[in-house]
Design an enzyme around this catalytic site. Structure first.
Site, short mmCIF file in Angstrom:
data_model
loop_
_atom_site.label_atom_id
_atom_site.label_comp_id
_atom_site.label_asym_id
_atom_site.label_seq_id
_atom_site.Cartn_x
_atom_site.Cartn_y
_atom_site.Cartn_z
CG ASP A 96 -2.08 -0.82 1.25
OD1 ASP A 96 -2.33 -1.44 0.10
OD2 ASP A 96 -2.42 -1.35 2.28
CG MET A 97 1.92 5.41 -2.02
SD MET A 97 3.75 4.94 -1.52
CE MET A 97 4.31 4.14 -2.90
NE ARG A 100 -6.53 5.69 5.01
CZ ARG A 100 -5.87 5.29 5.67
NH1 ARG A 100 -5.41 5.91 6.66
NH2 ARG A 100 -5.61 3.96 5.66
CE LYS A 156 -11.17 9.23 -8.68
NZ LYS A 156 -12.49 9.92 -8.51
N GLY A 157 -5.70 8.34 -4.31
CA GLY A 157 -4.95 8.76 -3.29
C GLY A 157 -5.94 9.39 -2.00
CB ALA A 158 -6.66 7.55 0.81
NE ARG A 203 -4.30 -2.26 -4.59
CZ ARG A 203 -4.03 -2.56 -3.32
NH1 ARG A 203 -3.55 -1.71 -2.56
NH2 ARG A 203 -4.11 -3.81 -3.28
P1 FDA Z 1 -14.10 8.80 -5.69
O1 FDA Z 1 -13.77 9.09 -4.21
O2 FDA Z 1 -14.34 9.79 -6.37
O3 FDA Z 1 -15.62 8.03 -5.63
C1 FDA Z 1 -16.30 7.57 -6.85
C2 FDA Z 1 -17.78 7.20 -6.63
O4 FDA Z 1 -17.39 5.81 -5.83
C3 FDA Z 1 -18.38 8.03 -5.72
O5 FDA Z 1 -19.39 8.93 -6.09
C4 FDA Z 1 -19.16 6.92 -4.99
O6 FDA Z 1 -20.34 6.28 -5.67
C5 FDA Z 1 -18.23 5.86 -4.67
N1 FDA Z 1 -17.69 5.86 -3.54
C6 FDA Z 1 -16.08 6.25 -3.52
N2 FDA Z 1 -15.76 5.83 -2.13
C7 FDA Z 1 -16.88 5.55 -1.46
C8 FDA Z 1 -17.25 5.18 0.01
N3 FDA Z 1 -15.92 5.50 0.90
N4 FDA Z 1 -18.53 4.77 0.25
C9 FDA Z 1 -19.42 4.78 -0.66
N5 FDA Z 1 -19.16 4.90 -1.74
C10 FDA Z 1 -18.00 5.57 -2.22
N6 FDA Z 1 -5.33 5.07 -1.20
C11 FDA Z 1 -3.97 5.21 -0.91
O7 FDA Z 1 -3.66 6.59 -0.82
N7 FDA Z 1 -3.05 4.28 -0.73
C12 FDA Z 1 -3.50 2.97 -1.08
O8 FDA Z 1 -2.59 2.20 -0.99
C13 FDA Z 1 -4.98 2.64 -1.34
N8 FDA Z 1 -5.17 1.44 -1.62
C14 FDA Z 1 -6.52 1.18 -2.26
C15 FDA Z 1 -6.55 0.02 -2.65
C16 FDA Z 1 -8.03 -0.26 -3.26
C17 FDA Z 1 -8.27 -1.63 -3.86
C18 FDA Z 1 -8.86 0.86 -3.49
C19 FDA Z 1 -10.17 0.68 -4.41
C20 FDA Z 1 -8.61 2.17 -3.11
C21 FDA Z 1 -7.59 2.08 -2.39
N9 FDA Z 1 -6.98 3.62 -2.04
C22 FDA Z 1 -5.50 3.90 -1.44
C23 FDA Z 1 -8.12 4.54 -1.69
C24 FDA Z 1 -7.99 5.52 -2.92
O9 FDA Z 1 -7.01 6.41 -3.07
C25 FDA Z 1 -9.23 6.24 -2.99
O10 FDA Z 1 -9.32 7.06 -1.89
C26 FDA Z 1 -10.77 5.54 -2.85
O11 FDA Z 1 -10.71 4.50 -3.77
C27 FDA Z 1 -11.85 6.60 -3.26
O12 FDA Z 1 -11.64 6.78 -4.81
P2 FDA Z 1 -12.35 6.36 -5.93
O13 FDA Z 1 -11.32 6.29 -7.19
O14 FDA Z 1 -13.25 5.27 -5.77
O15 FDA Z 1 -13.20 8.02 -6.27
#
Ligand code: FDA
Length: 309
Positions: free
Chosen positions: A136-137, A290, A189-191, A186
Protein backbone atom coordinates in the site's frame (compact mmCIF):
# COMPACT_ATOMS: atom_id res chain seq x y z
CA UNK A 1 -21.04 19.17 7.12
CA UNK A 2 -17.59 18.04 8.20
CA UNK A 3 -15.02 18.53 5.47
CA UNK A 4 -12.68 15.95 4.01
CA UNK A 5 -9.77 17.82 5.58
CA UNK A 6 -11.30 17.73 9.09
CA UNK A 7 -12.06 14.02 8.78
CA UNK A 8 -8.52 13.27 7.58
CA UNK A 9 -7.12 15.30 10.50
CA UNK A 10 -9.41 13.35 12.86
CA UNK A 11 -7.99 10.12 11.38
CA UNK A 12 -4.64 11.10 13.00
CA UNK A 13 -6.06 12.42 16.29
CA UNK A 14 -5.85 10.21 19.41
CA UNK A 15 -8.71 12.19 21.07
CA UNK A 16 -11.06 11.66 18.11
CA UNK A 17 -10.00 8.01 18.07
CA UNK A 18 -11.08 7.58 21.71
CA UNK A 19 -14.52 9.09 21.04
CA UNK A 20 -15.22 7.05 17.91
CA UNK A 21 -13.83 3.73 19.12
CA UNK A 22 -15.71 4.04 22.43
CA UNK A 23 -19.06 4.99 20.85
CA UNK A 24 -21.92 2.53 21.46
CA UNK A 25 -22.63 1.78 17.79
CA UNK A 26 -18.99 2.03 16.67
CA UNK A 27 -18.46 -1.64 15.91
CA UNK A 28 -21.72 -2.05 14.05
CA UNK A 29 -20.98 0.76 11.64
CA UNK A 30 -17.47 -0.45 11.06
CA UNK A 31 -18.82 -3.85 10.00
CA UNK A 32 -19.87 -2.23 6.75
CA UNK A 33 -16.24 -1.55 5.74
CA UNK A 34 -14.23 -4.09 7.78
CA UNK A 35 -14.61 -7.89 7.58
CA UNK A 36 -14.17 -8.44 11.34
CA UNK A 37 -11.57 -8.36 14.06
CA UNK A 38 -10.21 -11.91 13.83
CA UNK A 39 -8.31 -13.89 11.19
CA UNK A 40 -11.20 -16.36 11.02
CA UNK A 41 -13.57 -13.48 10.11
CA UNK A 42 -11.23 -12.49 7.29
CA UNK A 43 -10.94 -16.04 5.93
CA UNK A 44 -14.76 -16.42 6.07
CA UNK A 45 -15.17 -13.15 4.11
CA UNK A 46 -12.64 -14.34 1.50
CA UNK A 47 -14.57 -17.58 1.14
CA UNK A 48 -17.85 -15.68 0.55
CA UNK A 49 -16.31 -13.29 -1.97
CA UNK A 50 -14.56 -16.05 -3.93
CA UNK A 51 -17.85 -17.97 -4.07
CA UNK A 52 -19.28 -14.87 -5.84
CA UNK A 53 -16.55 -15.00 -8.49
CA UNK A 54 -14.40 -12.25 -6.95
CA UNK A 55 -10.72 -12.08 -5.99
CA UNK A 56 -9.44 -10.59 -2.72
CA UNK A 57 -6.56 -8.60 -1.26
CA UNK A 58 -6.51 -8.77 2.55
CA UNK A 59 -5.23 -5.96 4.75
CA UNK A 60 -4.48 -6.57 8.41
CA UNK A 61 -5.24 -3.18 9.97
CA UNK A 62 -2.57 -1.54 12.09
CA UNK A 63 -0.77 1.35 10.45
CA UNK A 64 0.68 2.87 13.61
CA UNK A 65 2.20 0.11 15.72
CA UNK A 66 3.22 1.41 19.15
CA UNK A 67 6.55 -0.36 19.22
CA UNK A 68 8.69 -2.90 17.48
CA UNK A 69 7.04 -5.82 19.24
CA UNK A 70 3.66 -4.74 17.88
CA UNK A 71 5.09 -4.44 14.32
CA UNK A 72 6.60 -7.93 14.66
CA UNK A 73 3.18 -9.24 15.77
CA UNK A 74 1.55 -7.69 12.67
CA UNK A 75 4.17 -9.42 10.49
CA UNK A 76 3.46 -12.74 12.22
CA UNK A 77 -0.27 -12.21 11.64
CA UNK A 78 0.33 -11.85 7.88
CA UNK A 79 2.40 -15.03 7.84
CA UNK A 80 -0.31 -16.90 9.77
CA UNK A 81 -3.02 -15.50 7.54
CA UNK A 82 -1.23 -16.65 4.38
CA UNK A 83 -0.85 -20.15 5.81
CA UNK A 84 -4.57 -20.18 6.72
CA UNK A 85 -5.55 -19.08 3.20
CA UNK A 86 -3.37 -21.80 1.74
CA UNK A 87 -4.83 -24.43 4.03
CA UNK A 88 -8.37 -23.37 3.14
CA UNK A 89 -7.52 -23.61 -0.58
CA UNK A 90 -8.19 -19.87 -1.04
CA UNK A 91 -4.69 -18.52 -1.74
CA UNK A 92 -4.94 -18.73 -5.51
CA UNK A 93 -7.55 -15.95 -5.55
CA UNK A 94 -6.55 -14.09 -2.38
CA UNK A 95 -3.38 -12.04 -1.89
CA UNK A 96 -2.39 -9.59 0.86
CA UNK A 97 -1.89 -5.82 1.00
CA UNK A 98 0.70 -4.48 3.42
CA UNK A 99 1.56 -1.01 4.74
CA UNK A 100 5.25 -0.61 5.52
CA UNK A 101 4.31 1.52 8.54
CA UNK A 102 2.43 -1.49 9.92
CA UNK A 103 5.69 -3.46 9.69
CA UNK A 104 7.46 -0.76 11.71
CA UNK A 105 8.83 1.60 9.02
CA UNK A 106 8.02 4.67 11.14
CA UNK A 107 9.71 3.39 14.29
CA UNK A 108 13.07 5.09 14.67
CA UNK A 109 16.07 5.29 12.40
CA UNK A 110 16.30 1.57 11.67
CA UNK A 111 12.53 1.38 10.97
CA UNK A 112 12.82 1.30 7.18
CA UNK A 113 15.39 -1.49 7.17
CA UNK A 114 13.41 -3.55 9.67
CA UNK A 115 10.19 -3.07 7.70
CA UNK A 116 12.00 -4.13 4.50
CA UNK A 117 13.18 -7.35 6.21
CA UNK A 118 9.65 -8.03 7.42
CA UNK A 119 8.19 -7.38 4.00
CA UNK A 120 10.61 -10.01 2.68
CA UNK A 121 9.24 -12.45 5.27
CA UNK A 122 5.66 -11.73 4.17
CA UNK A 123 6.62 -12.09 0.47
CA UNK A 124 8.26 -15.46 1.17
CA UNK A 125 5.12 -16.65 3.00
CA UNK A 126 2.96 -15.47 0.09
CA UNK A 127 5.19 -17.24 -2.44
CA UNK A 128 4.99 -20.45 -0.38
CA UNK A 129 1.19 -20.17 -0.39
CA UNK A 130 1.17 -19.50 -4.15
CA UNK A 131 -0.01 -15.90 -4.00
CA UNK A 132 1.23 -12.30 -4.11
CA UNK A 133 1.71 -9.17 -2.01
CA UNK A 134 0.91 -5.55 -2.84
CA UNK A 135 2.53 -2.72 -0.86
CA UNK A 136 0.00 0.00 0.00
CA UNK A 137 1.05 3.64 -0.42
CA UNK A 138 0.76 6.05 2.51
CA UNK A 139 1.41 9.81 2.96
CA UNK A 140 3.92 11.60 0.68
CA UNK A 141 6.70 11.52 3.30
CA UNK A 142 6.83 7.76 2.76
CA UNK A 143 6.53 7.57 -1.06
CA UNK A 144 10.25 7.39 -1.90
CA UNK A 145 11.10 4.91 0.84
CA UNK A 146 8.10 2.71 0.01
CA UNK A 147 8.93 2.56 -3.70
CA UNK A 148 12.62 1.95 -3.01
CA UNK A 149 11.86 -0.93 -0.63
CA UNK A 150 9.30 -2.54 -2.92
CA UNK A 151 11.40 -2.20 -6.06
CA UNK A 152 14.49 -3.65 -4.35
CA UNK A 153 12.45 -6.67 -3.26
CA UNK A 154 11.15 -7.19 -6.79
CA UNK A 155 14.57 -8.64 -7.65
CA UNK A 156 13.55 -11.72 -5.62
CA UNK A 157 9.75 -11.40 -5.82
CA UNK A 158 9.01 -9.98 -9.30
CA UNK A 159 5.24 -10.13 -8.72
CA UNK A 160 5.37 -7.78 -5.71
CA UNK A 161 2.78 -5.07 -6.43
CA UNK A 162 3.07 -1.35 -5.66
CA UNK A 163 0.46 1.40 -5.37
CA UNK A 164 0.70 4.73 -7.18
CA UNK A 165 -1.53 7.67 -6.21
CA UNK A 166 -2.77 9.70 -9.17
CA UNK A 167 -3.20 12.86 -7.05
CA UNK A 168 0.58 13.21 -6.58
CA UNK A 169 2.19 15.39 -9.21
CA UNK A 170 5.14 12.97 -9.43
CA UNK A 171 3.02 9.94 -10.29
CA UNK A 172 3.00 10.17 -14.09
CA UNK A 173 6.80 9.96 -13.96
CA UNK A 174 6.58 7.01 -11.54
CA UNK A 175 4.18 5.26 -13.94
CA UNK A 176 6.72 5.60 -16.74
CA UNK A 177 9.32 3.89 -14.53
CA UNK A 178 6.99 1.00 -13.77
CA UNK A 179 5.69 -0.05 -17.17
CA UNK A 180 7.87 -3.13 -17.63
CA UNK A 181 6.59 -6.64 -18.32
CA UNK A 182 5.01 -8.22 -15.27
CA UNK A 183 5.07 -4.99 -13.22
CA UNK A 184 1.99 -5.04 -10.96
CA UNK A 185 0.87 -1.47 -10.29
CA UNK A 186 -2.32 -0.55 -8.42
CA UNK A 187 -3.48 2.90 -9.50
CA UNK A 188 -5.60 4.80 -6.93
CA UNK A 189 -6.68 8.44 -6.65
CA UNK A 190 -5.04 8.81 -3.21
CA UNK A 191 -6.56 8.99 0.27
CA UNK A 192 -4.36 11.36 2.33
CA UNK A 193 -4.43 15.13 2.85
CA UNK A 194 -1.44 16.26 0.79
CA UNK A 195 -0.02 19.78 0.26
CA UNK A 196 -0.88 21.55 -2.98
CA UNK A 197 2.79 21.80 -3.94
CA UNK A 198 2.88 18.01 -4.22
CA UNK A 199 -0.64 16.99 -5.12
CA UNK A 200 -3.57 17.98 -7.30
CA UNK A 201 -6.42 19.11 -5.06
CA UNK A 202 -9.43 19.59 -7.32
CA UNK A 203 -11.50 16.56 -8.07
CA UNK A 204 -11.41 17.17 -11.82
CA UNK A 205 -7.62 17.58 -11.95
CA UNK A 206 -7.17 14.38 -9.91
CA UNK A 207 -9.50 12.55 -12.29
CA UNK A 208 -7.58 13.84 -15.32
CA UNK A 209 -4.29 12.79 -13.77
CA UNK A 210 -5.80 9.35 -13.11
CA UNK A 211 -6.73 9.03 -16.78
CA UNK A 212 -3.22 10.04 -17.92
CA UNK A 213 -1.62 7.50 -15.58
CA UNK A 214 -4.13 4.82 -16.51
CA UNK A 215 -3.38 5.32 -20.18
CA UNK A 216 0.35 4.92 -19.59
CA UNK A 217 -0.19 1.74 -17.59
CA UNK A 218 -2.66 0.23 -20.06
CA UNK A 219 -0.32 0.99 -22.98
CA UNK A 220 2.63 -0.49 -21.07
CA UNK A 221 3.74 -4.08 -20.62
CA UNK A 222 2.80 -4.49 -16.96
CA UNK A 223 -0.29 -5.66 -15.10
CA UNK A 224 -2.43 -2.59 -14.21
CA UNK A 225 -4.68 -2.90 -11.15
CA UNK A 226 -7.37 -0.28 -11.63
CA UNK A 227 -8.48 0.57 -8.09
CA UNK A 228 -11.44 2.93 -8.17
CA UNK A 229 -15.20 3.01 -7.64
CA UNK A 230 -15.59 5.90 -10.05
CA UNK A 231 -17.98 4.86 -12.85
CA UNK A 232 -16.40 7.23 -15.40
CA UNK A 233 -12.90 5.92 -14.77
CA UNK A 234 -14.07 2.32 -14.94
CA UNK A 235 -15.65 3.02 -18.30
CA UNK A 236 -12.52 4.75 -19.58
CA UNK A 237 -10.41 1.79 -18.44
CA UNK A 238 -12.68 -0.49 -20.48
CA UNK A 239 -12.15 1.72 -23.53
CA UNK A 240 -8.36 1.71 -23.07
CA UNK A 241 -8.45 -2.09 -22.83
CA UNK A 242 -10.24 -2.30 -26.18
CA UNK A 243 -7.99 0.29 -27.81
CA UNK A 244 -4.78 -1.36 -26.64
CA UNK A 245 -6.08 -4.86 -27.41
CA UNK A 246 -5.48 -6.00 -23.84
CA UNK A 247 -7.13 -9.31 -22.96
CA UNK A 248 -9.21 -9.25 -19.74
CA UNK A 249 -6.67 -11.36 -17.89
CA UNK A 250 -3.91 -8.78 -18.45
CA UNK A 251 -5.33 -6.22 -15.95
CA UNK A 252 -7.83 -6.15 -13.11
CA UNK A 253 -10.31 -3.89 -11.33
CA UNK A 254 -10.13 -3.42 -7.58
CA UNK A 255 -12.63 -1.98 -5.09
CA UNK A 256 -12.95 -1.71 -1.33
CA UNK A 257 -14.97 -4.13 0.78
CA UNK A 258 -18.54 -2.91 1.22
CA UNK A 259 -18.38 -0.25 -1.52
CA UNK A 260 -20.30 -0.55 -4.81
CA UNK A 261 -20.84 -4.29 -4.45
CA UNK A 262 -23.35 -4.22 -7.32
CA UNK A 263 -20.63 -2.87 -9.62
CA UNK A 264 -18.15 -5.49 -8.38
CA UNK A 265 -20.61 -8.22 -9.36
CA UNK A 266 -21.48 -6.59 -12.70
CA UNK A 267 -17.85 -6.39 -13.80
CA UNK A 268 -17.13 -9.96 -12.68
CA UNK A 269 -20.19 -11.20 -14.58
CA UNK A 270 -18.79 -9.43 -17.67
CA UNK A 271 -15.65 -11.57 -17.38
CA UNK A 272 -13.40 -8.97 -15.72
CA UNK A 273 -11.09 -9.87 -12.84
CA UNK A 274 -12.38 -7.94 -9.81
CA UNK A 275 -10.40 -7.92 -6.58
CA UNK A 276 -11.97 -6.71 -3.35
CA UNK A 277 -9.71 -5.10 -0.74
CA UNK A 278 -10.74 -6.60 2.58
CA UNK A 279 -9.46 -5.04 5.82
CA UNK A 280 -9.71 -6.87 9.12
CA UNK A 281 -8.39 -6.46 12.66
CA UNK A 282 -9.10 -4.40 15.75
CA UNK A 283 -7.18 -1.31 14.63
CA UNK A 284 -9.85 -0.05 12.20
CA UNK A 285 -10.06 3.62 13.22
CA UNK A 286 -7.79 5.42 10.67
CA UNK A 287 -8.96 3.24 7.77
CA UNK A 288 -12.57 3.93 8.67
CA UNK A 289 -12.07 7.71 8.90
CA UNK A 290 -10.45 7.81 5.45
CA UNK A 291 -13.52 6.06 4.01
CA UNK A 292 -15.78 8.66 5.68
CA UNK A 293 -13.65 11.46 4.24
CA UNK A 294 -14.14 10.09 0.72
CA UNK A 295 -17.88 10.15 0.96
CA UNK A 296 -19.33 12.49 3.56
CA UNK A 297 -22.79 10.98 2.79
CA UNK A 298 -21.60 8.00 4.87
CA UNK A 299 -21.52 10.36 7.85
CA UNK A 300 -25.29 10.21 8.36
CA UNK A 301 -25.08 6.43 8.61
CA UNK A 302 -22.20 6.78 11.03
CA UNK A 303 -23.90 9.44 13.17
CA UNK A 304 -26.98 7.22 13.65
CA UNK A 305 -24.78 4.34 14.75
CA UNK A 306 -22.80 6.57 17.11
CA UNK A 307 -25.91 7.39 19.08
CA UNK A 308 -26.75 3.70 19.06
CA UNK A 309 -29.80 3.79 16.79
P1 FDA B 1 -14.18 8.79 -5.69
O1 FDA B 1 -13.82 8.99 -4.26
O2 FDA B 1 -14.23 9.98 -6.57
O3 FDA B 1 -15.54 8.01 -5.73
C1 FDA B 1 -16.25 7.70 -6.93
C2 FDA B 1 -17.61 7.10 -6.54
O4 FDA B 1 -17.39 5.86 -5.87
C3 FDA B 1 -18.39 7.92 -5.57
O5 FDA B 1 -19.16 8.91 -6.23
C4 FDA B 1 -19.23 6.87 -4.89
O6 FDA B 1 -20.29 6.49 -5.71
C5 FDA B 1 -18.28 5.73 -4.76
N1 FDA B 1 -17.51 5.74 -3.51
C6 FDA B 1 -16.22 6.08 -3.38
N2 FDA B 1 -15.81 5.99 -2.09
C7 FDA B 1 -16.87 5.59 -1.39
C8 FDA B 1 -17.08 5.31 0.00
N3 FDA B 1 -16.09 5.44 0.91
N4 FDA B 1 -18.33 4.92 0.38
C9 FDA B 1 -19.31 4.77 -0.54
N5 FDA B 1 -19.16 5.02 -1.86
C10 FDA B 1 -17.97 5.43 -2.29
N6 FDA B 1 -5.33 5.04 -1.28
C11 FDA B 1 -4.05 5.33 -0.93
O7 FDA B 1 -3.73 6.50 -0.74
N7 FDA B 1 -3.15 4.30 -0.80
C12 FDA B 1 -3.47 3.00 -1.03
O8 FDA B 1 -2.61 2.12 -0.90
C13 FDA B 1 -4.80 2.70 -1.41
N8 FDA B 1 -5.20 1.41 -1.67
C14 FDA B 1 -6.45 1.19 -2.21
C15 FDA B 1 -6.79 -0.09 -2.65
C16 FDA B 1 -8.00 -0.29 -3.31
C17 FDA B 1 -8.33 -1.65 -3.81
C18 FDA B 1 -8.90 0.81 -3.49
C19 FDA B 1 -10.20 0.63 -4.23
C20 FDA B 1 -8.58 2.05 -3.03
C21 FDA B 1 -7.37 2.26 -2.37
N9 FDA B 1 -7.02 3.53 -1.90
C22 FDA B 1 -5.72 3.77 -1.53
C23 FDA B 1 -8.06 4.59 -1.75
C24 FDA B 1 -8.11 5.53 -2.94
O9 FDA B 1 -6.98 6.37 -2.95
C25 FDA B 1 -9.38 6.41 -2.88
O10 FDA B 1 -9.33 7.19 -1.74
C26 FDA B 1 -10.68 5.64 -2.89
O11 FDA B 1 -10.63 4.54 -3.76
C27 FDA B 1 -11.83 6.53 -3.34
O12 FDA B 1 -11.59 7.02 -4.63
P2 FDA B 1 -12.37 6.55 -5.95
O13 FDA B 1 -11.36 6.31 -7.01
O14 FDA B 1 -13.22 5.39 -5.65
O15 FDA B 1 -13.18 7.80 -6.43
Amino acid sequence: MLSRRVLLAAARSPQARRVVVGAPGGKAVVARFVAGEERADAVAAVDRLIARGLHVSLDHLGEDPEDDEHAAAITAEYVGLLAALDEAGLARRAEVSVKLSALGAGLGRSGDALAADRLRTVCAAAAAAGTTVTVDMEGHARTDATLATALALRADFPDLGVVLQAYLRRTEADCRELLGAGSRVRLVKGAYDEPEALAFKERVTVDRAYVRCLRLLMEGQGYPMIATHDPRLIEIAGRFAVRTGRPQESYEFQMLYGIREDEQRRLAAAGETVRVYVPYGTDWYAYFMRRLAERPANLAFFARALVGR
